[in-house]
Design a protein around this motif. Structure first.
Motif, mmCIF file in Angstrom:
data_model
loop_
_atom_site.group_PDB
_atom_site.id
_atom_site.type_symbol
_atom_site.label_atom_id
_atom_site.label_comp_id
_atom_site.label_asym_id
_atom_site.label_seq_id
_atom_site.Cartn_x
_atom_site.Cartn_y
_atom_site.Cartn_z
ATOM 1 N N LEU A 60 12.996 -12.260 -20.105
ATOM 2 C CA LEU A 60 13.484 -10.983 -19.597
ATOM 3 C C LEU A 60 13.515 -11.000 -18.078
ATOM 4 C CD1 LEU A 60 11.284 -8.684 -21.875
ATOM 5 C CD2 LEU A 60 13.740 -9.047 -22.141
ATOM 6 N N ARG A 61 14.486 -10.315 -17.515
ATOM 7 C CA ARG A 61 14.546 -10.072 -16.076
ATOM 8 C C ARG A 61 14.336 -8.569 -15.878
ATOM 9 N NH1 ARG A 61 17.988 -12.922 -12.576
ATOM 10 N NH2 ARG A 61 17.481 -14.647 -13.995
ATOM 11 N N GLU A 62 13.392 -8.222 -15.029
ATOM 12 C CA GLU A 62 13.066 -6.807 -14.844
ATOM 13 C C GLU A 62 13.371 -6.339 -13.438
ATOM 14 O OE1 GLU A 62 9.242 -3.732 -14.698
ATOM 15 O OE2 GLU A 62 8.943 -5.796 -15.405
ATOM 16 N N GLN A 63 13.915 -5.131 -13.346
ATOM 17 C CA GLN A 63 13.941 -4.415 -12.076
ATOM 18 C C GLN A 63 12.984 -3.239 -12.204
ATOM 19 O OE1 GLN A 63 17.426 -3.843 -9.430
ATOM 20 N NE2 GLN A 63 17.140 -1.668 -9.826
ATOM 21 N N ARG A 64 12.016 -3.164 -11.304
ATOM 22 C CA ARG A 64 10.983 -2.126 -11.334
ATOM 23 C C ARG A 64 11.041 -1.330 -10.033
ATOM 24 N NH1 ARG A 64 4.993 -4.071 -12.762
ATOM 25 N NH2 ARG A 64 6.241 -4.845 -14.532
ATOM 26 N N THR A 65 11.060 -0.015 -10.149
ATOM 27 C CA THR A 65 11.074 0.868 -8.988
ATOM 28 C C THR A 65 9.874 1.796 -9.057
ATOM 29 O OG1 THR A 65 13.483 0.808 -8.829
ATOM 30 C CG2 THR A 65 12.366 2.613 -7.713
ATOM 31 N N VAL A 66 9.115 1.841 -7.987
ATOM 32 C CA VAL A 66 7.914 2.678 -7.897
ATOM 33 C C VAL A 66 8.026 3.527 -6.636
ATOM 34 C CG1 VAL A 66 5.409 2.686 -7.590
ATOM 35 C CG2 VAL A 66 6.473 1.035 -9.146
ATOM 36 N N THR A 67 7.791 4.837 -6.790
ATOM 37 C CA THR A 67 7.870 5.753 -5.658
ATOM 38 C C THR A 67 6.704 6.733 -5.698
ATOM 39 O OG1 THR A 67 10.283 5.634 -5.722
ATOM 40 C CG2 THR A 67 9.318 7.426 -4.439
ATOM 41 N N VAL A 107 0.857 -1.181 0.000
ATOM 42 C CA VAL A 107 0.000 0.000 0.000
ATOM 43 C C VAL A 107 0.896 1.235 0.000
ATOM 44 C CG1 VAL A 107 -1.746 1.318 1.236
ATOM 45 C CG2 VAL A 107 -1.865 -1.186 1.191
ATOM 46 N N LEU A 108 0.771 2.048 -1.055
ATOM 47 C CA LEU A 108 1.527 3.293 -1.144
ATOM 48 C C LEU A 108 0.792 4.385 -0.381
ATOM 49 C CD1 LEU A 108 2.464 3.308 -4.942
ATOM 50 C CD2 LEU A 108 3.887 2.569 -3.032
ATOM 51 N N ARG A 109 1.561 5.195 0.352
ATOM 52 C CA ARG A 109 0.965 6.271 1.132
ATOM 53 C C ARG A 109 1.686 7.589 0.862
ATOM 54 N NH1 ARG A 109 -2.501 4.281 5.021
ATOM 55 N NH2 ARG A 109 -2.364 2.022 5.324
ATOM 56 N N VAL A 110 0.901 8.647 0.827
ATOM 57 C CA VAL A 110 1.430 10.006 0.713
ATOM 58 C C VAL A 110 0.816 10.821 1.836
ATOM 59 C CG1 VAL A 110 1.438 12.113 -0.681
ATOM 60 C CG2 VAL A 110 1.823 9.897 -1.770
ATOM 61 N N GLY A 137 7.099 3.457 -1.443
ATOM 62 C CA GLY A 137 7.485 2.800 -2.683
ATOM 63 C C GLY A 137 8.314 1.554 -2.477
ATOM 64 N N PHE A 138 8.811 1.034 -3.584
ATOM 65 C CA PHE A 138 9.524 -0.244 -3.537
ATOM 66 C C PHE A 138 10.382 -0.414 -4.788
ATOM 67 C CE2 PHE A 138 5.406 -0.834 -5.539
ATOM 68 C CZ PHE A 138 5.728 -1.489 -6.710
ATOM 69 N N THR A 139 11.310 -1.354 -4.691
ATOM 70 C CA THR A 139 12.058 -1.853 -5.841
ATOM 71 C C THR A 139 11.909 -3.363 -5.829
ATOM 72 O OG1 THR A 139 13.652 -0.048 -5.781
ATOM 73 C CG2 THR A 139 14.309 -2.047 -6.955
ATOM 74 N N GLU A 140 11.548 -3.939 -6.964
ATOM 75 C CA GLU A 140 11.340 -5.385 -7.021
ATOM 76 C C GLU A 140 12.008 -5.976 -8.253
ATOM 77 O OE1 GLU A 140 7.505 -7.071 -7.885
ATOM 78 O OE2 GLU A 140 6.951 -5.421 -9.210
ATOM 79 N N GLU A 141 12.175 -7.279 -8.206
ATOM 80 C CA GLU A 141 12.681 -8.039 -9.353
ATOM 81 C C GLU A 141 11.561 -8.922 -9.887
ATOM 82 O OE1 GLU A 141 15.555 -11.723 -9.463
ATOM 83 O OE2 GLU A 141 16.750 -9.877 -9.372
ATOM 84 N N LEU A 142 11.432 -8.951 -11.211
ATOM 85 C CA LEU A 142 10.426 -9.788 -11.857
ATOM 86 C C LEU A 142 11.073 -10.614 -12.958
ATOM 87 C CD1 LEU A 142 9.073 -6.571 -11.775
ATOM 88 C CD2 LEU A 142 7.069 -8.020 -11.902
#
Length: 281
Positions: free
Chosen positions: A120-127, A8-11, A105-110
């Motif tokens: 494909l290997r993905e690194q995704r960062t969400v903030t 859960v993202l919070r602001v 936010g987070f950083t994940e590997e997919l």
């Protein structure tokens, strides 16, 4: 649809988005992590999940209709000379691990998996970042690395013969209302003037909300925008607009889109000011 290990993202202490890490979906929808619901600070939802018109539209995320012939978008595949066709070619994005996981936010590997294995290997960062009392920013960066050991390429229905359908990459399925949202950039207005063209940012203004999508790197700014408003409201950036995008073994494709999520209907000057603040935040 459920999501284990959701974030859960919070602001400013308020929830503004839920990230579904392991959505339970049928294979033909190309299961993948996604953000839904995403809301304004006042609580207005600005995403849709598996709507009736396109069940494979999953809030906010990264979706590609053609990775070396495998469908990571969901639904039918556009086949040259045949049109949209049901094929058993769907892939799935599998969450592997979080490298960072906080309320903002987070950083994940997919891993992007299909019949041959991992492509494909993905690194995704969400903030999530506060901007004003009525607006916040969702910053999404994805980096796709070819780990298949052989050359890959990314395509779209447009590169497969369907004009104007160069979707694939970052995609945001917005809230559908009785009236289609307005579309504008710093220079022009209207879907016809914006779709398929490059712009530093694109705004989608609904009844009581505005989304402003900013291409936040040079590579992202070179990708034309995919914009729909009449059939459904959606905005994305096109990895494969005029031609397939090659991804050699070991190489990485990286893009970053920062989206302003605002209450109310912004004008051009307000949108530009918030984008400037969001991209430099």
């Amino acid at each position: 649809m459920t999501g284990n290990d959701s974030v859960v993202l919070r602001v400013a202490g308020r929830p503004v988005g839920r990230y579904l890490t392991r959505p339970e979906l049928p294979a033909r929808l190309s299961p993948r992590p996604c953000l839904h619901p995403v809301t304004t600070l006042a609580g207005t939802a600005v995403t849709e999940l598996s709507p009736a018109d396109h069940a494979h539209h999953l809030g906010v995320g990264v979706a590609v209709p053609d990775v070396e012939g495998f469908n990571f978008w969901g639904g039918r595949t556009y086949v040259r000379g045949r049109g949209p066709t049901e094929l058993d070619n769907h892939g799935a994005q599998r969450h592997t691990a979080y490298h960072r996981r906080e309320s903002d936010g987070f950083t994940e590997e997919l891993r992007w998996m299909a019949a041959p294995g991992e492509l494909l290997r993905e690194q995704r960062t969400v903030t999530a970042t506060a901007l004003t009392d009525g607006a916040w920013a969702l910053d999404l960066t994805f980096a796709l690395t070819n780990v298949s050991g052989r050359p890959l390429s990314v395509g779209s229905p447009a590169t497969n013969g369907r004009p104007g359908a160069a979707y694939g990459g970052f995609f945001w399925r917005a809230r559908k209302e009785d009236a289609a949202p307005d579309v504008f950039t710093a220079e022009t207005d209207g879907t016809d003037a914006v779709h398929g063209r490059t712009a530093d940012w694109v705004a989608l203004a609904g009844s009581a909300w505005t989304l402003v999508f900013a291409a936040a790197t040079d590579a992202t700014r070179r990708d034309p925008w995919f914009v729909r408003t009449e059939e459904y409201p959606g905005v994305g950036s096109s990895l494969a607009h005029d031609a397939r995008l090659p991804v050699p073994p070991g190489e990485t494709v990286e893009r970053r889109v920062v989206t302003v999520v605002a209450d109310g209907r912004l004008d051009r000057q307000e949108a530009a000011a918030l984008v400037a603040k969001a991209v430099t935040a």
